[in-house]
Design an enzyme around this catalytic site. Structure first.
Site, PDB file in Angstrom:
ATOM      1  N   SER A 120       0.857  -1.156   0.055  1.00 47.13           N
ATOM      2  CA  SER A 120       0.027   0.132   0.259  1.00 47.13           C
ATOM      3  C   SER A 120       0.903   1.250  -0.122  1.00 47.13           C
ATOM      4  O   SER A 120       2.073   1.083   0.343  1.00 47.13           O
ATOM      5  CB  SER A 120      -0.978   0.243   1.322  1.00 47.13           C
ATOM      6  OG  SER A 120      -1.468   1.300   1.445  1.00 47.13           O
ATOM      7  N   TYR A 140      -2.080  -1.357  10.635  1.00 49.50           N
ATOM      8  CA  TYR A 140      -2.267  -1.565   9.299  1.00 49.50           C
ATOM      9  C   TYR A 140      -1.094  -1.163   8.238  1.00 49.50           C
ATOM     10  O   TYR A 140      -0.309  -1.691   7.566  1.00 49.50           O
ATOM     11  CB  TYR A 140      -3.493  -0.822   8.395  1.00 49.50           C
ATOM     12  CG  TYR A 140      -3.573  -1.280   7.039  1.00 49.50           C
ATOM     13  CD1 TYR A 140      -4.165  -2.239   6.559  1.00 49.50           C
ATOM     14  CD2 TYR A 140      -3.288  -0.009   6.318  1.00 49.50           C
ATOM     15  CE1 TYR A 140      -4.247  -2.452   5.283  1.00 49.50           C
ATOM     16  CE2 TYR A 140      -3.452  -0.142   4.764  1.00 49.50           C
ATOM     17  CZ  TYR A 140      -3.964  -1.361   4.371  1.00 49.50           C
ATOM     18  OH  TYR A 140      -4.162  -1.720   2.953  1.00 49.50           O
TER      19      TYR A 140
HETATM   20  P1  NAD Z   1     -11.648  -6.057   0.157  1.00 49.55           P
HETATM   21  O1  NAD Z   1     -12.396  -5.870   1.221  1.00 49.55           O
HETATM   22  O2  NAD Z   1     -12.465  -6.345  -1.362  1.00 49.55           O
HETATM   23  O3  NAD Z   1     -10.582  -7.195   0.101  1.00 49.55           O
HETATM   24  C1  NAD Z   1      -9.750  -7.745   1.378  1.00 49.55           C
HETATM   25  C2  NAD Z   1     -10.101  -9.041   1.375  1.00 49.55           C
HETATM   26  O4  NAD Z   1      -9.429  -9.668   2.491  1.00 49.55           O
HETATM   27  C3  NAD Z   1     -11.624  -9.655   1.700  1.00 49.55           C
HETATM   28  O5  NAD Z   1     -12.388  -9.709   0.452  1.00 49.55           O
HETATM   29  C4  NAD Z   1     -11.247 -10.887   2.316  1.00 49.55           C
HETATM   30  O6  NAD Z   1     -11.512 -11.949   1.450  1.00 49.55           O
HETATM   31  C5  NAD Z   1      -9.857 -10.840   2.708  1.00 49.55           C
HETATM   32  N1  NAD Z   1      -9.491 -11.069   4.142  1.00 49.55           N
HETATM   33  C6  NAD Z   1      -9.430 -10.432   5.232  1.00 49.55           C
HETATM   34  N2  NAD Z   1      -9.338 -11.207   6.345  1.00 49.55           N
HETATM   35  C7  NAD Z   1      -9.428 -12.412   5.733  1.00 49.55           C
HETATM   36  C8  NAD Z   1      -9.044 -13.758   6.622  1.00 49.55           C
HETATM   37  N3  NAD Z   1      -8.892 -13.859   7.977  1.00 49.55           N
HETATM   38  N4  NAD Z   1      -9.122 -14.924   5.700  1.00 49.55           N
HETATM   39  C9  NAD Z   1      -9.369 -14.808   4.426  1.00 49.55           C
HETATM   40  N5  NAD Z   1      -9.408 -13.772   3.801  1.00 49.55           N
HETATM   41  C10 NAD Z   1      -9.361 -12.583   4.411  1.00 49.55           C
HETATM   42  O7  NAD Z   1     -10.743  -4.657   0.044  1.00 49.55           O
HETATM   43  P2  NAD Z   1      -9.496  -4.306  -0.995  1.00 49.55           P
HETATM   44  O8  NAD Z   1      -9.397  -2.709  -0.891  1.00 49.55           O
HETATM   45  O9  NAD Z   1      -9.605  -4.878  -2.485  1.00 49.55           O
HETATM   46  O10 NAD Z   1      -8.189  -5.083  -0.286  1.00 49.55           O
HETATM   47  C11 NAD Z   1      -7.611  -5.935  -0.821  1.00 49.55           C
HETATM   48  C12 NAD Z   1      -6.067  -5.779  -0.577  1.00 49.55           C
HETATM   49  O11 NAD Z   1      -5.618  -4.404  -0.958  1.00 49.55           O
HETATM   50  C13 NAD Z   1      -5.890  -5.599   0.865  1.00 49.55           C
HETATM   51  O12 NAD Z   1      -4.370  -6.544   1.132  1.00 49.55           O
HETATM   52  C14 NAD Z   1      -5.509  -4.127   1.171  1.00 49.55           C
HETATM   53  O13 NAD Z   1      -4.838  -3.845   2.205  1.00 49.55           O
HETATM   54  C15 NAD Z   1      -4.996  -3.612   0.018  1.00 49.55           C
HETATM   55  N6  NAD Z   1      -4.986  -2.315  -0.351  1.00 49.55           N
HETATM   56  C16 NAD Z   1      -6.338  -1.581  -0.447  1.00 49.55           C
HETATM   57  C17 NAD Z   1      -6.390  -0.140  -0.817  1.00 49.55           C
HETATM   58  C18 NAD Z   1      -7.582   0.496  -1.150  1.00 49.55           C
HETATM   59  O14 NAD Z   1      -7.407   1.589  -1.211  1.00 49.55           O
HETATM   60  N7  NAD Z   1      -8.540  -0.212  -1.277  1.00 49.55           N
HETATM   61  C19 NAD Z   1      -5.092   0.536  -0.779  1.00 49.55           C
HETATM   62  C20 NAD Z   1      -3.901  -0.020  -0.584  1.00 49.55           C
HETATM   63  C21 NAD Z   1      -3.931  -1.493  -0.420  1.00 49.55           C
END
Ligand code: NAD
Ligand code: MG
Length: 298
Positions: A190, A203
């Site tokens: 991130s 985080y």
């Molecule tokens: P999202 O909620 O769609 O995806 C996160 C996923 O993590 C969930 O769908 C879930 O299936 C999984 N998860 C969480 N805890 C879990 C567990 N205990 N066991 C199995 N699966 C688990 O949101 P997203 O934003 O698409 O996130 C995906 C990745 O992107 C994450 O690592 C997040 O930190 C990272 N990220 C997101 C952003 C943003 O702005 N959305 C920015 C930087 C990084």
């Protein structure tokens, strides 16, 4: 498909500036209930066969970024296994349907990867179902906003590290004996790894650790022909944000403070994951691709 990711377009206006209403979902949240909905490339991502014959495991593949990556991988010719939490079955089924329409194989493997046994079994199950494995995307993540360190519980601290860091370690370790030379590991870090928000101490620390893990492991695995890279997203509109990932009063202006002036849509990340997974990036390992609407990163 009249428009796709190759259509010449202005990045400022490719997607509208969203102003999401204040909303709350219990963790982990569902794409299905997100307002406004997101673009995961269902209507726009056009594959060119860049991952023909490949076999991918994607954690958090049910929604948001992972779902966009899963759709893109399948449209590029890969078979895909999706991991997610059991409560996310409705989202996972929707993505599985989109993938099935490509004719590629899709396997759904729900399970809580904060349990090391589940994490290790997940890899074995994916490899068995797909008859091999050559792409691993460690994308599952937990993000809960807490304003004051005194209010950040020991349990949340440990759980965030278990999901974001330990599970990545367990899954990667279990996958290594199965990954042939040419395989690719991609970790979702991130912008928080470089520019931590004061309300995301746990985080942001995990995301810095993921970046560091990526760069160290890349050197270790290079002689074996396995590449390890990361993608560092900025503000993307996903269920993570409304299940306490952000303070509620930040939602209406989410992503508007980026140079491009809007939040990203998950499909805008997919091409980076496709590039890092495919043999096109054969000389790229230990890299982090920043996709954050123009925020400066070191
Ligand atoms: P999202 O909620 O769609 O995806 C996160 C996923 O993590 C969930 O769908 C879930 O299936 C999984 N998860 C969480 N805890 C879990 C567990 N205990 N066991 C199995 N699966 C688990 O949101 P997203 O934003 O698409 O996130 C995906 C990745 O992107 C994450 O690592 C997040 O930190 C990272 N990220 C997101 C952003 C943003 O702005 N959305 C920015 C930087 C990084
Ligand atoms: Mg989800």
């Amino acid at each position: 498909m009249s428009e796709d990711q190759y259509t010449f377009q202005n990045p400022v206006t490719r997607y509208p500036v969203i102003s999401p209403p204040k909303q709350d979902q219990p963790e982990p949240g569902l794409d299905r209930d997100l307002k406004p909905t997101t673009d995961r490339g269902e209507e726009t991502y056009r594959g060119l066969g860049r991952l023909t014959g490949r076999k991918a495991l994607i954690t958090g593949g049910d929604s948001g970024i992972g779902a966009a990556v899963a759709i893109a991988f399948a449209r590029e010719g890969a078979d895909v296994a999706l991991n997610y939490l059991p409560s996310e079955e409705p989202d996972a089924q929707e993505i599985a349907k989109v993938i099935a329409e490509t004719g590629q194989r899709v396997v759904v493997l729900p399970g809580d990867i904060s349990d090391s046994h589940v994490a290790k079994k997940l890899v074995a199950d994916a490899a068995e179902a797909l008859e091999g494995l050559d792409i691993l995307v460690n994308n599952a993540g937990k993000q809960i906003s807490v304003e004051r360190l005194e209010d950040l519980t020991d349990e949340q601290w440990e759980e965030t590290f278990r999901v974001n860091v330990s599970a990545m370690f367990w899954i990667t370790k279990a996958a290594l004996p199965l990954l042939p030379a040419g395989s690719s590991i991609i970790n979702t870090t991130s912008v928080q790894a470089y520019s931590p928000s004061p309300n995301l101490i746990d985080y942001a620390s995990t995301k810095a650790a993921i970046n560091n893990f990526t760069k160290g492991l890349a050197q270790q695995l290079a002689p074996r022909g396995i590449r390890v890279n990361a993608v560092a997203p900025g503000p993307f509109w996903t269920p993570l944000q409304v299940s306490d990932g952000q303070p509620k009063d930040k939602l209406p202006t989410f992503g508007q403070d980026t140079p491009l002036g809007r939040a990203g849509q998950p499909t805008e990340l997919a091409p980076a994951y496709v590039y890092l997974a495919s043999a096109e990036s054969s000389y790229t390992t230990g890299a982090t691709i920043n996709i954050n609407g123009g925020r400066p990163t070191p």
